[in-house]
Design a protein around this motif. Structure first.
Motif: not given
Lengths: 442, 296
Positions: A428-436
């Motif tokens: 979830r953390f990585g997903k948020n950063i990739v989206k950003k």
């Protein structure tokens, strides 16, 4: 052989403790705390002032944009404060605090609406009504419903799927609603059919709710074009993409929407809210909430006014049992633990789950043993162990290539991991950063 | 026999070596890439910390940037500081900007005994992840989460977690002001402030933007936004934004007037000599030994 989605999935203990409990009305709370950001998208803008008297169903916060939604006063009373209050996200968010008017009790006398089958409004009027009444998806994602009804000309919709799956353990809100308001839901489906110009509808219900399947089968004519699909019990079948795959065998493309394969999915709770909004002009001010937990004295389902603090719900079921460790907003798989019992019920709260000490603690994290269980259960066909490592080490480019953004955050990987690794937390953390990073790039 | 086998092997190896040398010579001539020799010289001057504090991915990349850009007044190596930049400027014949040395400061004092825990976090030990899930174990949603992302980010061993307070500590002597901790902190608690003479610093050690009462209930040493410091400051260096005081390091003259007026002791002074004891207070000092005895 019952239908289900082909890849992955888990089957946790169902624990549907409240499936035989009829939905009761919760007494109206003294204070309601209505957050202005209860949906996905832009927060609504407040249109009331302090000390202003508000009527039940009055708009107190106007939609802030296209992907946003109106918020209505769930009670009649006085606005006492416009303050920041902790909501289920764990952070302080803008809230409208309303004190209910005890003297003027006739104001919120509960009205039972009789069944009204004739649809009088045109498709355009239906859409307007849904927009005005602040209907959002009640399955949990709280996506504004009117956005789903506006379809661009180049897209063609041939199927409407009604989501009555409720694959989360413990929760029975949708199940009870289907049993008690089946007629209304069918009218709601017909409203949606006329608004979307769709001829074919499938109601997807998991087979652990055989009574609900039977109720619908009895009520439906074949002429209507409404079918029932009983599905094999498997989590996360309630997810849009998995449900479409299970019922129609169509695969929603990566980063795409159900619209891309000609399907619209609505939750049964949303359909009921749409029925009330269109036929009786009733805004979304209350919803069904399951209050449950193994140690609770009297777990049950309630009609709850939006903005009711969780402590009122817990008091109603007999107070917090001894040894309570966690209170979860939502189901055990997707829900989030809340900080205290003052947080309010919002449009997205489908259940309140009270978990005891022995069930709540996380076990010690061990090393990955490369068993591949997480890959086996991932319903999106991802490799959770890899994505976790990539986001832990900060290789976001590679994580983006491995499609970390398609993760639906169902938590099946964390559920099966024999080494108790916190897979979902890192993904979830990585997903948020990739989206950003992707939004920055564009 | 023996001499023969020695002779053959020596001959064979010489032949092999000669061929290989010829190939290598040819390849090195054919595929020669010209690199400005200045880059290697500049890289030698740079501290070789590869911390990326300058914005480039490493010292080599920064050296290339220094050599290839005309105007290097925007570029600065925070680790090497003015000394290194001066050497680089001399070598390249370009002008560099001079910057005051800075140092990282931690703007939260919410240790376990002043900031009571209201919930317990069991997830992975990472500030970034716990900040994504909720506002932390205490009622303060602005303060330090205490999982030590900054300590992991620090490449110079200039930070450690204090086990008693649960907060990170910055060793100012080791801090190179590369800014890795500032980036790692999801709450933006760590700030780069000028080092000044003898590392004298005055700053508001709190990030809480809540109203006074709520902030104080969550943490005893929180800034309650009373603006007493703002009133007393002779240089207007203190600004109040969202119930939180901020001391502008450029305007601040380190007069220390704001420190004693803060009712919650959230303004911190570092490395100042202990206040001079006036004659009147000397009498009191005589009493002190008695007190310490009774304490013991």
């Amino acid at each position: 052989m019952l239908k289900t989605f082909p890849k992955g999935g888990v089957h946790p203990h169902e624990n549907k403790l409240t499936s035989s409990k009829a939905i009761k009305k919760l007494p109206i709370p003294k204070f309601v705390y209505v957050p202005v950001s209860q949906h996905i998208g832009i927060p609504s803008t407040i249109v009331v002032e302090r000390k202003e008297k508000v009527e039940i169903g009055q708009v107190i916060a106007k939609s802030g944009g296209y992907v946003s939604s109106n918020i209505h006063s769930p009670v009649a009373g006085t606005v006492t404060k416009l303050d920041k209050i902790i909501d289920s996200s764990g952070y302080k968010k803008q809230c409208i605090v309303i004190r209910t008017d005890a003297k003027n009790s006739s104001n919120y006398k509960e009205v039972e609406f009789p069944l009204k089958e004739k649809i009088e409004l045109s498709p355009g009027e239906i859409l307007q009504q849904i927009t005005d009444c602040g209907i959002v998806g009640l399955g949990g994602a709280t996506f504004p419903s009117h956005v789903k009804l506006i379809i661009k000309e180049d897209k063609k919709i041939d199927y409407l799927i009604i989501n009555g799956v409720e694959c989360e353990p413990y929760l029975t809100a949708d199940h009870r609603l289907m049993l008690e308001k089946a007629n209304e839901i069918i009218v709601g489906i017909k409203i949606l059919m006329s608004a979307l110009h769709v001829k074919k509808v499938v109601i997807g219900i998991e087979n652990n709710k055989k009574d609900a399947v039977a109720v619908f089968k009895k009520l439906l004519d074949k002429k209507d074009g409404i079918q029932i699909a009983a599905l094999r019990v498997k989590y996360p079948q309630g997810s849009e993409k998995q449900l479409i795959k299970a019922i129609l065998k169509r695969e929603v493309p990566k980063n795409g929407l159900p619209l891309d394969v000609g399907v619209i999915v609505h939750n049964v709770g949303t359909v009921f809210a749409i029925y009330e909004a269109v036929q009786y002009n009733k805004p979304l001010v209350e919803r069904v909430v399951t209050v449950t937990g193994k140690k609770l004295k009297n777990p049950s389902n309630y009609w709850v006014k939006i903005g009711t603090p969780v402590k009122d719900l817990i008091a109603e079921v007999g107070g917090l049992p001894e040894g309570t460790r966690k209170i979860v907003n939502g189901g055990p798989m997707m829900g989030v633990a809340i900080k205290n019992t003052d947080i309010p019920v919002t449009k997205g709260t489908s259940g309140i789950l009270v978990i005891s000490e022995e069930e709540a603690s996380r076990k010690r994290v061990e090393n990955c043993i490369r068993c591949g269980e997480c890959v086996f259960v991932c319903p999106m066909g991802l490799e959770p162990f890899l994505l976790m490592n990539l986001s832990e080490k900060g290789h976001y480019d590679r994580a983006s290539i491995e499609d970390i953004t398609t993760c639906i955050e169902c938590g099946s990987c964390s559920y099966v991991c024999p080494s108790n690794r916190p897979l979902l937390d890192y993904i979830r953390f990585g997903k948020n950063i990739v989206k950003k990073l992707e939004t920055v790039k564009n | 026999m023996i001499t023969e086998s020695v002779l053959y092997s020596v001959l064979l190896l010489t032949l092999l070596g000669g061929t290989a040398a010829a190939i290598l010579y040819f390849v090195s001539k054919k595929f020669y890439v010209y690199e400005n020799p200045l880059i290697a010289e500049v890289e030698d001057i740079l501290p070789a910390a590869n911390c990326a504090g300058c914005g480039s991915p490493g010292c080599k990349a920064f050296a290339e940037k220094l050599v290839n850009t005309e105007d290097i007044s925007d570029l600065f190596c925070p680790v090497g500081g003015n000394d290194v930049m001066k050497l680089v400027a001399e070598l390249l014949g370009k002008e560099v900007a001079e910057k005051d040395p800075t140092v990282a400061v931690m703007r939260c004092q919410g240790s376990c005994d002043v900031r009571p825990k209201t919930t317990e976090y069991q997830g992975p030990k990472s500030c970034a992840i716990s900040a994504m899930i909720y506002s932390g174990e205490t009622d303060c949603q602005y303060g330090c989460l205490g999982d030590g992302d900054c300590v992991i980010a620090c490449k110079f061993d200039a930070m450690y977690m204090d086990k008693n307070t649960g907060l990170p500590v910055i060793i100012t002597d080791k801090c190179t002001s590369c800014g890795a901790c500032v980036e790692a902190c999801p709450r933006d608690i760590i700030e780069m402030r000028p080092k000044n003479k003898r590392d004298l610093k005055i700053f508001v050690s709190c990030m809480n933007e809540d109203k006074g009462g709520i902030a104080k209930r969550a943490c005893e040493v929180a800034c309650i936004g009373c603006s007493k410091c703002d009133d007393i400051c002779p240089k207007d260096a203190i600004t109040m934004v969202n119930n939180l005081a901020y001391i502008d390091p450029v305007l601040c003259t380190l007069c220390r007037k704001c420190v004693p007026v803060c009712p919650t002791h959230s303004i911190i002074e570092t490395n100042f000599p202990p206040p001079k004891v006036k004659n009147k207070k000397k009498v009191k000092e005589n009493v002190k030994p008695l007190k310490s005895k009774s304490d013991a």
